[in-house]
Design a protein around this motif. Structure first.
Motif, PDB file in Angstrom:
ATOM      1  N   CYS A 123       0.852  -1.200   0.000  1.00 14.73           N
ATOM      2  CA  CYS A 123       0.000   0.000   0.000  1.00 14.73           C
ATOM      3  C   CYS A 123       0.880   1.239   0.000  1.00 14.73           C
ATOM      4  O   CYS A 123       0.510   2.277  -0.542  1.00 14.73           O
ATOM      5  N   THR A 124       2.064   1.119   0.598  1.00 17.19           N
ATOM      6  CA  THR A 124       3.005   2.238   0.555  1.00 17.19           C
ATOM      7  C   THR A 124       3.270   2.584  -0.908  1.00 17.19           C
ATOM      8  O   THR A 124       3.209   3.755  -1.312  1.00 17.19           O
ATOM      9  N   ALA A 160       2.708   5.242   7.352  1.00 14.66           N
ATOM     10  CA  ALA A 160       2.917   5.209   5.899  1.00 14.66           C
ATOM     11  C   ALA A 160       2.103   6.283   5.168  1.00 14.66           C
ATOM     12  O   ALA A 160       2.570   6.843   4.164  1.00 14.66           O
ATOM     13  N   VAL A 166      -8.330   8.203   5.702  1.00 19.46           N
ATOM     14  CA  VAL A 166      -7.948   6.810   5.945  1.00 19.46           C
ATOM     15  C   VAL A 166      -9.120   6.112   6.629  1.00 19.46           C
ATOM     16  O   VAL A 166      -9.700   6.666   7.569  1.00 19.46           O
ATOM     17  N   ASP A 222      -7.118   6.051   1.594  1.00 17.11           N
ATOM     18  CA  ASP A 222      -6.211   5.016   2.088  1.00 17.11           C
ATOM     19  C   ASP A 222      -7.095   3.909   2.666  1.00 17.11           C
ATOM     20  O   ASP A 222      -7.663   4.034   3.754  1.00 17.11           O
ATOM     21  N   ALA A 250      -6.098   0.806   3.193  1.00 14.62           N
ATOM     22  CA  ALA A 250      -5.233  -0.299   3.636  1.00 14.62           C
ATOM     23  C   ALA A 250      -5.928  -1.207   4.641  1.00 14.62           C
ATOM     24  O   ALA A 250      -5.831  -2.431   4.560  1.00 14.62           O
ATOM     25  N   GLN A 251      -6.659  -0.592   5.580  1.00 14.09           N
ATOM     26  CA  GLN A 251      -7.216  -1.387   6.682  1.00 14.09           C
ATOM     27  C   GLN A 251      -8.690  -1.724   6.495  1.00 14.09           C
ATOM     28  O   GLN A 251      -9.300  -2.270   7.420  1.00 14.09           O
ATOM     29  N   SER A 287      -3.905  -2.273   0.826  1.00 13.02           N
ATOM     30  CA  SER A 287      -2.774  -3.096   1.283  1.00 13.02           C
ATOM     31  C   SER A 287      -3.199  -4.559   1.342  1.00 13.02           C
ATOM     32  O   SER A 287      -4.346  -4.873   1.663  1.00 13.02           O
TER      33      SER A 287
END
Ligand SMILES: Cc1ncc(COP(=O)(O)O)c(C=O)c1O
Length: 441
Positions: free
Chosen positions: A95-96, A123, A165, A191, A193-194, A215
């Motif tokens: 994901c970065t 990140a 996020v 974002d 990612a989670q 991610s």
């Protein structure tokens, strides 16, 4: 010698035929992969027969491009694009990488400001700095996600993007954030990612803003060890992210072609996903419904069983139907009670912990982001901090996001395991109630 007829002039070619030799990655290496796991002797023997005994197995390709076999990475991109509802999906190796590729696609660079929340894995902010831009850190609200009004107050003439996020599996307040971005003419990079698979207002996260970054590292909802995706409906942004992730346009529809439009060719990096990760990701994406259904079942059982005590409140979920349910968070009256309750929960065997303790370093809370707060740079040019006059740099201070510190310091967090049985949920709920009744009257 010297008089032999050259093959280009009709002579016999010097190399008539080369032999067939092993592929670069052969059977031993394949076996090395299998050997990483604790398979039973029976399963191992079956795998050994397939890998060692099959004369056609010369070795896997593992590189997504030039692959003689159908690419698993490409299949995973198609599956993820369908799941998220985005026209374009690019697989990357984290994901970065997805965040950097997206920021670069959006044109973010030296002297630009990008708004990020004070509660996120580092990140999100670090990638802004890695693009030589300036992260502007804003407060969260009781959803533990970016507070839209704090984001609005942080907008300046230098703002180039807003990066909400979706922390701990739950959606940010996307209606207000998209509305703000539209009014200010700014792109939104989600974002995700989670929160892979979550949604807001019936739309999957990662398809609401201008771009989405996912991610697949081991601790996320869909995993492939390492990995990530960029999603967008914008063909041009996809093209630029794709160029950036592949050493700047190594592989385009016609890889040696001239630039189709100015801004397509530039210096990039290599963030390509391997076929190994692609194969795992593809299977995981296929399990999305099963994973989310399991998480939601377990979270509902546990949350529903927790006593309604006046001193206990749950994290606000902006859209219940869109919560991935990967985490349950509730707030206690103050950090002191929270610390005691955390210890007591641990003793009861409840797998829960706190989020923020000023004495324990953790990369998810801005107060520990020394790299940013202290304006650290990797080289002597001083970037990203040297791009604007010192007095115009975003202001960083340990207490700049008071609501984040207040909520996070009083929060108890439990990561949900979708496999927990009814009995597990009951035992966990009993443990939580026992502790809450003792500490939160
Ligand atoms: C919110 C958030 N953004 C970005 C990342 C970076 O993801 P990756 O490890 O895939 O680079 C993470 C990983 O923990 C994260 O939680």
């Amino acid at each position: 010698m010297g008089n032999e007829k050259l093959a280009v002039e009709g002579g016999a070619p010097a190399v008539a035929k080369l032999g067939t030799y092993p592929a670069k990655i052969g059977r031993d290496e394949l076996w090395g992969i299998v050997d990483m796991w604790d398979f039973s002797p029976g399963v191992k023997e079956k795998l050994r027969q397939v890998i060692m005994g099959d004369p056609d197995v010369r070795g896997p390709h593992l590189f997504r491009y030039y692959n003689p076999k159908p690419s698993r990475v490409e299949a995973a991109e198609a599956a993820m694009g369908r799941l998220i509802g985005s026209k374009h999906c690019l697989a990357v190796n984290s994901c970065t990488s997805a965040l950097v590729s997206s920021l670069r696609a959006l044109g973010v660079g030296a002297g630009d400001e990008v708004i990020v929340p004070g509660y996120t894995f580092f990140a999100t902010a670090a990638t802004v700095g890695a693009c030589n831009a300036l992260p502007v850190i804003v407060d969260v609200d009781d959803s533990l996600n970016m507070d839209p009004s704090s984001a609005e107050r942080a907008i300046t003439k230098r703002t180039k993007a807003i990066v909400p996020v979706h922390m701990r599996g739950a959606p940010a307040q996307m209606d207000a954030i998209v509305d703000l971005a539209k009014r200010k003419g700014l792109p939104v990079l989600e974002d995700v990612a989670q929160a892979g698979g979550g949604s807001f207002g019936g739309k999957r996260l990662g398809s609401i803003g201008t771009m989405g970054a996912f991610s697949l590292d081991y601790y996320k909802i869909f995993v492939s060890g390492e990995g990530g995706f960029v999603t967008t409906d914008d063909e041009w942004l996809f093209t630029r992210a794709q160029s950036f992730h592949d050493t700047a346009a190594c592989w385009r529809p016609n890889r040696f072609a001239r630039e189709r439009r100015q801004g397509e060719l530039f210096c990039g990096e290599n963030y390509r996903m391997t076929e190994l990760e692609g194969a795992v990701a593809l299977v995981q994406i296929g399990k999305a419904d099963e994973i989310l259904t399991g998480l939601r079942r377990v979270k509902k059982l546990i949350k529903g069983g927790i006593d309604k005590l006046p001193g206990v409140s749950f994290r606000r979920i902006t859209d219940e139907a869109g919560d991935t349910a990967s985490n349950l968070v509730f707030f206690l009256p103050n950090p002191d009670v929270t610390r005691k309750a955390m210890e007591a929960l641990k003793a009861e065997g409840v797998p829960a912990g706190g989020i923020y303790d000023s004495t324990v370093r953790d990369w998810h809370v801005y107060t520990f982001w020394d790299h940013i707060i202290q304006h650290r740079s990797v080289v002597s040019d001083g970037l990203p901090w040297s791009a604007v006059p010192k007095e115009e740099l975003p202001k960083y201070a340990p207490d700049m996001c008071p609501r984040a510190l207040d909520y996070l310091g009083r929060a108890i967090l439990m990561e949900i395991n979708r496999h927990w049985s009814k009995a597990d949920c009951q035992a966990i709920t009993n443990g939580i109630n026992k502790v809450l009744r003792a500490y939160v009257k």
